[in-house]
Design a protein around this motif. Structure first.
Motif: not given
Length: 64
Positions: A11-14, A18-23
């Motif tokens: 589940r946590q493999w790169p 999905f990278f949803a965004g950066a703050i």
């Protein structure tokens, strides 16, 4: 974001995240400051939840 329907071992493999965004930082934003960043993602996920989502294939059934 992680797909919780995948086995926990992968589940946590790169490639499964999905990278949803950066703050922007350098400090943690207030809740009011965070809302504009997550609102588009919440809208998409809400629509998917309300209307349903069809997956043509899954991890356990890659051929459909």
């Amino acid at each position: 974001m992680e797909c919780i329907s995948l086995p926990s071992s992968i589940r946590q493999w790169p490639e499964n995240i999905f990278f949803a965004g950066a703050i922007p930082g350098p400090k943690q934003p207030s809740l009011d400051g965070l809302n504009p960043f997550i609102a588009p993602m919440v809208d998409i996920l809400d629509h998917s939840y309300q209307q349903g989502t069809w997956f043509s294939r899954t991890y356990e059934h890659p051929e459909g």
